[in-house]
Design a protein around this motif. Structure first.
Motif, mmCIF file in Angstrom:
data_model
loop_
_atom_site.group_PDB
_atom_site.id
_atom_site.type_symbol
_atom_site.label_atom_id
_atom_site.label_comp_id
_atom_site.label_asym_id
_atom_site.label_seq_id
_atom_site.Cartn_x
_atom_site.Cartn_y
_atom_site.Cartn_z
ATOM 1 N N GLY A 1 14.139 7.139 -8.681
ATOM 2 C CA GLY A 1 12.698 6.950 -8.782
ATOM 3 C C GLY A 1 11.975 8.039 -8.023
ATOM 4 O O GLY A 1 12.482 9.133 -7.805
ATOM 5 N N GLY A 2 10.791 7.717 -7.571
ATOM 6 C CA GLY A 2 10.028 8.645 -6.755
ATOM 7 C C GLY A 2 10.572 8.655 -5.336
ATOM 8 O O GLY A 2 11.715 8.283 -5.086
ATOM 9 N N ALA A 3 9.730 9.055 -4.411
ATOM 10 C CA ALA A 3 10.156 9.118 -3.017
ATOM 11 C C ALA A 3 9.344 8.136 -2.184
ATOM 12 O O ALA A 3 8.135 8.036 -2.335
ATOM 13 C CB ALA A 3 9.972 10.536 -2.486
ATOM 14 N N GLY B 1 0.829 -1.189 0.000
ATOM 15 C CA GLY B 1 0.000 0.000 0.000
ATOM 16 C C GLY B 1 0.860 1.233 0.000
ATOM 17 O O GLY B 1 2.068 1.169 -0.198
ATOM 18 N N HIS B 2 0.234 2.345 0.222
ATOM 19 C CA HIS B 2 0.936 3.613 0.280
ATOM 20 C C HIS B 2 1.268 3.900 1.739
ATOM 21 O O HIS B 2 0.497 3.595 2.634
ATOM 22 C CB HIS B 2 0.074 4.732 -0.304
ATOM 23 C CG HIS B 2 -0.272 4.496 -1.733
ATOM 24 N ND1 HIS B 2 0.603 4.742 -2.755
ATOM 25 C CD2 HIS B 2 -1.389 3.991 -2.313
ATOM 26 C CE1 HIS B 2 0.041 4.430 -3.899
ATOM 27 N NE2 HIS B 2 -1.168 3.969 -3.669
ATOM 28 N N VAL B 3 2.428 4.464 1.979
ATOM 29 C CA VAL B 3 2.826 4.840 3.336
ATOM 30 C C VAL B 3 3.214 6.307 3.331
ATOM 31 O O VAL B 3 3.490 6.883 2.283
ATOM 32 C CB VAL B 3 4.003 3.984 3.870
ATOM 33 C CG1 VAL B 3 3.616 2.534 3.979
ATOM 34 C CG2 VAL B 3 5.237 4.158 3.019
ATOM 35 N N ALA B 4 3.267 6.886 4.497
ATOM 36 C CA ALA B 4 3.677 8.289 4.608
ATOM 37 C C ALA B 4 5.057 8.450 3.992
ATOM 38 O O ALA B 4 5.949 7.640 4.212
ATOM 39 C CB ALA B 4 3.693 8.709 6.079
ATOM 40 N N GLY B 5 5.219 9.466 3.187
ATOM 41 C CA GLY B 5 6.497 9.739 2.549
ATOM 42 C C GLY B 5 6.641 9.130 1.171
ATOM 43 O O GLY B 5 7.619 9.374 0.493
ATOM 44 N N ALA B 6 5.673 8.328 0.733
ATOM 45 C CA ALA B 6 5.757 7.719 -0.596
ATOM 46 C C ALA B 6 5.099 8.629 -1.622
ATOM 47 O O ALA B 6 4.013 9.149 -1.392
ATOM 48 C CB ALA B 6 5.083 6.348 -0.620
ATOM 49 N N THR B 7 5.773 8.818 -2.759
ATOM 50 C CA THR B 7 5.211 9.583 -3.852
ATOM 51 C C THR B 7 3.919 8.916 -4.299
ATOM 52 O O THR B 7 3.827 7.689 -4.342
ATOM 53 C CB THR B 7 6.209 9.626 -5.030
ATOM 54 O OG1 THR B 7 7.417 10.199 -4.567
ATOM 55 C CG2 THR B 7 5.674 10.443 -6.189
ATOM 56 N N ASP B 8 2.917 9.718 -4.635
ATOM 57 C CA ASP B 8 1.639 9.183 -5.077
ATOM 58 C C ASP B 8 1.849 8.199 -6.226
ATOM 59 O O ASP B 8 2.570 8.471 -7.168
ATOM 60 C CB ASP B 8 0.721 10.335 -5.527
ATOM 61 C CG ASP B 8 -0.687 9.853 -5.769
ATOM 62 O OD1 ASP B 8 -1.135 8.956 -5.033
ATOM 63 O OD2 ASP B 8 -1.325 10.370 -6.706
ATOM 64 N N GLY B 9 1.235 7.050 -6.128
ATOM 65 C CA GLY B 9 1.326 6.045 -7.179
ATOM 66 C C GLY B 9 2.353 4.965 -6.891
ATOM 67 O O GLY B 9 2.302 3.909 -7.475
ATOM 68 N N ILE B 10 3.296 5.203 -5.991
ATOM 69 C CA ILE B 10 4.282 4.176 -5.646
ATOM 70 C C ILE B 10 3.709 3.330 -4.525
ATOM 71 O O ILE B 10 3.271 3.844 -3.506
ATOM 72 C CB ILE B 10 5.625 4.802 -5.208
ATOM 73 C CG1 ILE B 10 6.272 5.506 -6.391
ATOM 74 C CG2 ILE B 10 6.549 3.734 -4.636
ATOM 75 C CD1 ILE B 10 7.556 6.215 -6.056
#
Length: 173
Positions: free
Chosen positions: A99-101, A47-56
Motif C-alpha cells: 500500500g502507501g506509506a 487522521g493523518h500522522v507524520a509519515g503517512a502517504t497523503d490520503g491514508i
C-alpha cells in the motif's frame, strides 16, 4: 503491553517478506480489514500522522498505528479534512507491504500459527473458501513459501492451501 492478532498473508510473505520466528522483534505496516475474522477492535483518533502517504487515514491506539482500508468519514468533493476525533472500527489486523506509506508497528512475536483453508470451485470457476474448514497449525517459524494441494471429495475437487500466518504480536503501549 498489548497482545494483538495479526494476519500475514502468504502472498505478501512470498513477494516481499522476510521470515521470522517466535521471539523475534518485527516492524510492519498494519492495515485494518473490516468484516474479517479474527477481529480486533480499535478506538482512537482517525487522521493523518507524520509519515503517512497523503490520503491514508490511520487510527492510533495502545502502541498501534493502523491504516484504515476504508475512510471512516467519507467527505464530499471540496470539503475540508474530516474531524480527527475518535472512531471505532473492528476487523482483521493485516500486514501490508504493497500500500502507501504510514508508520510501522514494532513488537515481539509471541505465537505463530499457519492458517490452512479448504477451497472449492465456485460457479464462475474461481476457488472459493469452504465454510468451516479453516484450521490453525502451530509453528515456531514463518515459512517463506506456502503450500497447497488439490484433492478429491464426494462433491468434487478441492484445494487445501496454507493462506498465511496468524501472529500473536506483543506491542508496547
Amino acid at each position: 503491553m498489548g497482545l494483538w492478532r495479526v494476519f500475514y498473508a502468504g502472498w505478501q510473505m512470498e513477494c516481499c517478506g522476510t521470515p521470522f520466528s517466535v521471539g523475534d522483534d518485527v516492524s510492519w505496516q498494519l492495515l485494518l480489514v473490516p468484516g474479517e475474522e479474527p477481529a480486533s477492535r480499535l478506538t482512537g483518533p482517525a487522521g493523518h500522522v507524520a509519515g503517512a502517504t497523503d490520503g491514508i487515514r490511520v487510527v492510533q491506539e495502545a502502541g498501534l498505528t493502523v491504516a484504515l482500508s476504508e475512510d471512516p468519514e467519507p467527505r464530499s468533493a471540496g470539503a475540508g479534512p474530516a474531524d480527527p476525533g475518535p472512531v471505532r472500527r473492528s476487523g482483521l489486523l493485516s500486514v501490508e507491504t504493497h500500500g502507501g506509506a504510514w508508520p510501522e508497528v514494532t513488537g515481539r512475536v509471541r505465537s505463530l500459527h499457519i492458517v490452512v483453508q479448504d477451497l472449492a470451485r465456485g460457479a464462475d470457476g474461481t476457488w472459493e473458501p469452504v465454510p468451516g474448514t479453516r484450521t490453525l497449525r502451530e509453528t515456531d517459524r514463518c515459512p517463506k513459501w506456502f503450500r497447497g494441494r488439490e484433492f478429491g471429495t464426494d462433491t468434487g475437487r478441492r484445494r487445501r492451501d496454507e493462506q498465511g500466518v496468524l501472529v500473536g504480536l506483543e506491542v508496547p503501549s
